[in-house]
Enzyme design. Structure first.
Site, PDB file in Angstrom:
ATOM      1  N   ASP A 184     -15.654 -11.866  -5.670  1.00 33.39           N
ATOM      2  CA  ASP A 184     -15.817 -13.134  -4.949  1.00 33.39           C
ATOM      3  C   ASP A 184     -16.644 -13.016  -3.681  1.00 33.39           C
ATOM      4  OD1 ASP A 184     -14.064 -14.756  -6.712  1.00 33.39           O
ATOM      5  OD2 ASP A 184     -12.537 -13.353  -6.003  1.00 33.39           O
ATOM      6  N   HIS A 229      -3.287   5.862   4.191  1.00 40.49           N
ATOM      7  CA  HIS A 229      -4.133   4.775   3.697  1.00 40.49           C
ATOM      8  C   HIS A 229      -3.645   3.402   4.152  1.00 40.49           C
ATOM      9  CE1 HIS A 229      -5.832   2.087   0.523  1.00 40.49           C
ATOM     10  NE2 HIS A 229      -6.839   2.943   0.533  1.00 40.49           N
ATOM     11  N   ASP A 251       0.842  -1.194   0.000  1.00 39.67           N
ATOM     12  CA  ASP A 251       0.000   0.000   0.000  1.00 39.67           C
ATOM     13  C   ASP A 251       0.882   1.252   0.000  1.00 39.67           C
ATOM     14  OD1 ASP A 251      -2.235   1.874   0.906  1.00 39.67           O
ATOM     15  OD2 ASP A 251      -3.267  -0.042   1.067  1.00 39.67           O
ATOM     16  N   ASP A 280      14.111   2.460  -0.734  1.00 49.91           N
ATOM     17  CA  ASP A 280      14.857   2.414   0.516  1.00 49.91           C
ATOM     18  C   ASP A 280      14.142   1.488   1.496  1.00 49.91           C
ATOM     19  OD1 ASP A 280      12.830   3.885   1.932  1.00 49.91           O
ATOM     20  OD2 ASP A 280      13.637   5.740   1.095  1.00 49.91           O
ATOM     21  N   ASP A 332      10.398   0.142   0.870  1.00 53.51           N
ATOM     22  CA  ASP A 332       9.740   1.217   0.135  1.00 53.51           C
ATOM     23  C   ASP A 332      10.172   1.127  -1.325  1.00 53.51           C
ATOM     24  OD1 ASP A 332       8.912   3.555  -1.070  1.00 53.51           O
ATOM     25  OD2 ASP A 332       9.656   4.878   0.511  1.00 53.51           O
ATOM     26  N   TYR A 352      -8.141 -10.628 -11.157  1.00 51.49           N
ATOM     27  CA  TYR A 352      -7.342 -11.807 -11.487  1.00 51.49           C
ATOM     28  C   TYR A 352      -7.873 -12.996 -10.677  1.00 51.49           C
ATOM     29  CZ  TYR A 352      -3.975  -8.658 -13.707  1.00 51.49           C
ATOM     30  OH  TYR A 352      -3.378  -7.722 -14.517  1.00 51.49           O
ATOM     31  N   THR A 386      -7.888   0.359  24.763  1.00 52.06           N
ATOM     32  CA  THR A 386      -7.661   1.585  24.005  1.00 52.06           C
ATOM     33  C   THR A 386      -8.152   1.425  22.570  1.00 52.06           C
ATOM     34  OG1 THR A 386      -5.454   0.920  23.260  1.00 52.06           O
ATOM     35  CG2 THR A 386      -5.599   2.104  25.355  1.00 52.06           C
ATOM     36  N   SER A 399     -11.299  -0.453  -0.056  1.00 50.42           N
ATOM     37  CA  SER A 399      -9.990  -0.480   0.614  1.00 50.42           C
ATOM     38  C   SER A 399     -10.133  -0.852   2.081  1.00 50.42           C
ATOM     39  CB  SER A 399      -9.316   0.887   0.523  1.00 50.42           C
ATOM     40  OG  SER A 399      -8.603   1.019  -0.671  1.00 50.42           O
ATOM     41  N   ALA A 455      -7.805  -7.144  -8.443  1.00 45.69           N
ATOM     42  CA  ALA A 455      -8.893  -7.925  -7.858  1.00 45.69           C
ATOM     43  C   ALA A 455      -9.485  -8.915  -8.840  1.00 45.69           C
ATOM     44  CB  ALA A 455      -9.979  -6.981  -7.340  1.00 45.69           C
TER      45      ALA A 455
END
Length: 548
Positions: free
Chosen positions: A298, A167, A135, A158, A153, A271, A183, A321, A269
């Protein structure tokens, strides 16, 4: 090709803190259903009379027509041919559901819809299960602190996959926020680990090359599940091959279906190797923004979930998402509950356990409890039709069943599989030609992890017509008495005689032995053809023609 994170909205301000038959020496408990008029004592007597079966304890509930017994041996097999028994089922147990004490949990309606608390009674996760969040990166906020692994990344090339968008962190906390810690919120898999893989930039978009590299990296780093809350309208060879690579290495791939409210495929998705996830409402409807399709989408999952962002604040995270991480979290619970299960088995369990939601999604809305049960304790199976009856059946017979957590249901007679169904509604058409007398049919459900469960029912068949050996006629001046001699192994229902006298037909019937019928001739003279038809209880018929 560039892909974007699939989020509809982030809304602040509304969240506030405040198995097979057991051996004869291993007792099991089953519940036996009884037909009206049958007694628990009779069923217990039949069990005790069966070699290898012994009743240890019993408890009848006459108001429900049932008796629960603890036995050694196979009670279901012992009672399979008993017409007074409607079902024999293992007696499950229930316990209080685990409710986390996280202050925002009461607002997490999605957890309740997918029955997460019941799944948590079995497992709350395992640190041995790793979910890769491919993501915008993941920041180790408080809900997942200590469980975020070193990642990479691919946008900046890096080893710092920190989230510069928010996100990815929200997707990660839907999956794995610590639960019952007093919490914030509760994720689905409280103790699983997160592998952060940044493939989308600060603007929420990224190229297929980076996404594909990120998927391959996640696989090579040992991820068990990959969550892809991203997508776009175009596919590519490199992305398709990356998803195939993951699936081929035994990784569960979960992907968001997209938020355009259309049926047009979104990739990755769409595939086949990915589980495509739509967004569902609290009542299992489709959010109007969610993409949908009965072919390439699905499953559905709640599409509006609280999550913790990269700044530590809590937001409503809305879109496919948000729905995809729910599925990834349920997959993680499945892997945590049953070690050694494969990615294919986990996917099969998720789809088999899904609850019907409509034609807009192939399998339905996911069910965490049923998924975990399908992987740990096997499927359930029960007969729907036909009912056990003393009335015999003939010809084509339709058998229907209800099953949960099953990927396959088979119909078995005399040790041979005579029918197979792979999707609900479970139904079989049986050609009973040649079957006479009592035959036991068995429904066998197979779950995604290979567990099986069976339910048997003894059915009475009659495919042989009655035998009419002769018809005796006794005549007087005013009447003719017709006395047929008929045999049928399972009994007659009716005998009919049709007399043709010129242009008129006279029908005589008898519904009980000795099947005598009388025709008042009213002075008629001549020879008249008579057709005698015998119908047995199953509907088989035989005719015999004579003349008066």
């Amino acid at each position: 090709m560039w892909y974007r994170a699939l989020t509809v909205a982030l809304v602040a301000g509304t969240l506030s803190g405040a198995s097979p038959a057991q051996a004869a020496t291993n007792p099991s408990t089953v519940t036996i259903g009884l037909r009206p008029g049958a007694t628990a004592a009779d069923a217990i007597r039949d069990l005790d009379a069966t070699p290898g079966v012994r009743v240890i304890d019993s408890d009848a509930t006459p108001q429900l027509g049932a008796v629960t017994v603890t036995v050694t041996g196979d009670a279901a097999r012992a009672l399979a041919g008993n017409p007074d028994v409607t079902y024999v089922e293992p007696t499950p147990t229930a316990s209080a559901l685990l409710t986390p004490n996280d202050p925002l949990y009461p607002q997490q309606w999605g957890a309740g819809v997918v029955k997460a608390p019941a799944a948590w009674n079995v497992t709350t996760g395992s640190p041995d299960v790793t979910v890769a969040v491919v993501d915008t990166g993941v920041t180790a906020v408080s809900e997942i602190a200590g469980r975020v692994l070193p990642g990479y990344d691919f946008v900046n090339d890096d080893a710092d996959p920190a989230d510069d968008h928010g996100h990815g962190t929200m997707a990660a906390t839907v999956i794995a926020a610590a639960g019952d810690d007093g919490t914030g919120i509760a994720g689905l898999c409280w103790t699983c680990r997160i592998l952060p893989v940044k493939v989308l930039g600060a603007d929420g978009s990224g190229g297929h090359d980076d996404i594909a590299e990120g998927i391959v990296y996640a696989v090579d780093q040992g991820a068990d599940i990959i969550n892809l809350s991203l997508g776009g309208p175009e596919g590519s060879t490199i992305l398709s091959e990356a998803v195939t690579y993951a699936a081929g290495h035994g990784v569960v791939v979960v992907a968001a279906a997209g938020n355009e409210g259309v049926t047009t495929p979104v990739y990755p998705a769409a595939y086949p190797k990915a589980i495509a996830v739509a967004g569902s409402t609290a009542t299992d409807g489709r959010y109007d923004w969610s993409n949908y399709s009965g072919s390439w989408v699905d499953v559905a999952a709640p599409g509006d979930n609280p999550a913790q962002a990269d700044d530590g604040d809590y937001w409503w995270f809305t879109g496919t998402s948000s729905a995809a991480p729910v599925v990834a979290g349920v997959a993680a619970l499945g892997l945590s509950a049953k070690s050694g299960v494969t990615a294919a088995q986990v996917r099969a369990a998720i789809e088999a356990a899904a609850r019907p939601a409509g034609s807009w999604v192939a399998a339905g809305r996911i069910d965490a409890e049923a998924t975990v049960k399908a992987l740990t304790s096997g499927p359930t199976i029960a007969w729907t039709a036909p009912a056990t009856s003393r009335t015999p059946r003939r010809g084509t017979v339709t058998v229907t069943a209800t099953a949960t957590g099953a990927t396959r249901v088979e119909l078995i007679r005399a040790g041979k599989v005579i029918g197979t169904d792979t999707r609900a509604p479970w139904s079989f058409t049986v050609n009973s030609a040649g079957l006479n007398g009592t035959h036991t049919l068995t429904l066998r459900a197979t779950g995604p992890a290979g567990h099986t469960r069976s339910a048997s029912r003894a059915l009475l068949f009659d495919n042989t017509a009655p035998a009419i050996s002769k018809v005796k006629l006794s005549k007087t001046r005013t009447a003719v008495t017709i006395r047929p001699t008929i045999k049928d192994a399972l009994g007659l229902k009716q005998v009919k005689a049709v007399i043709t006298a010129g242009s008129k037909r006279y029908t005589l019937t008898s519904s009980k032995s000795p099947w005598t019928m009388k025709w008042k001739t009213a002075g008629r003279r001549g020879t008249f053809p008579v057709t005698v038809t015998a119908t047995d209880r199953a509907g088989n018929t035989r005719t015999y023609k004579i003349k008066i």
